[in-house]
Write a protein that holds these residues in place. Structure first.
Motif: not given
Length: 182
Positions: A24-25, A27-29, A31-32, A85, A124
């Motif tokens: 989850e972390r 993926l958020l990183g 996408l950011t 997601r 990333w």
């Protein structure tokens, strides 16, 4: 004795596997970072957000896809929870969740600013880099490569110069050097 794999993909996957909540972390990183890439497409007629298309491509490549067709097949076969997601959204008219086809992925990737994408994708894994300890030496390897199967409009091959950190196995910088030189 088998050769050591030089691709950075297996070390990234190994690091993710050891951390149960890392997905989850990470993926958020991702996408950011991908949101920083400018969208070269005209807004009219865009069905899939740029971050969604780039995230699909990145996840497919991390899963082993080696061609644009393989990326589109991975996207078509991905579970809907994974697609959600990554940023897939329901079509307001039909209610279905469309997945971009191979042609859409190819055209989108072809129009991108390659340097902006390189910075985003390179940042990333760099976000995850840990600093070496005080007694650890840092070694950086610099190497040049001619990209096989690539050429500019004038017929010249593309030559890249890369700097790689041995400790973290990350590419620190990469640049096009123009002509092959010493």
């Amino acid at each position: 004795m088998p050769a050591v794999v030089s691709s950075p993909i297996p070390p990234v996957l190994d690091q993710l596997r050891d951390q149960p909540d890392a997905a989850e972390r990470e993926l958020l990183g991702l996408l950011t970072r991908l949101a920083a890439v400018p969208d070269p497409r005209k807004p009219r007629g865009v069905r899939h957000g740029l971050v969604y298309v780039l995230a699909l491509a990145a996840c497919a490549v991390l899963s082993g896809a080696t061609s644009l067709l393989a990326i589109s097949e991975w996207a078509a076969d991905a579970p809907s929870a994974v697609l959600d997601r990554l940023g897939n959204r329901r079509c307001p008219l039909t209610g279905i969740r469309p997945v971009p086809c191979e042609t859409t992925i190819r055209r989108t990737l072809a129009r991108l600013d390659a340097d902006a994408l390189d910075r985003a994708v390179g940042a990333w894994p760099a976000d995850r880099r840990t600093e070496p300890g005080p007694k650890t030496r840092r070694a950086v390897a610099v190497d040049g490569k001619s990209l096989r199967g690539t050429a500019r409009a004038d017929g010249c091959k593309i030559h890249l110069l890369s700097a790689l950190d041995h400790t973290s196995r990350l590419v620190l910088a990469q640049m096009d050097v123009g002509d092959k030189t010493n």
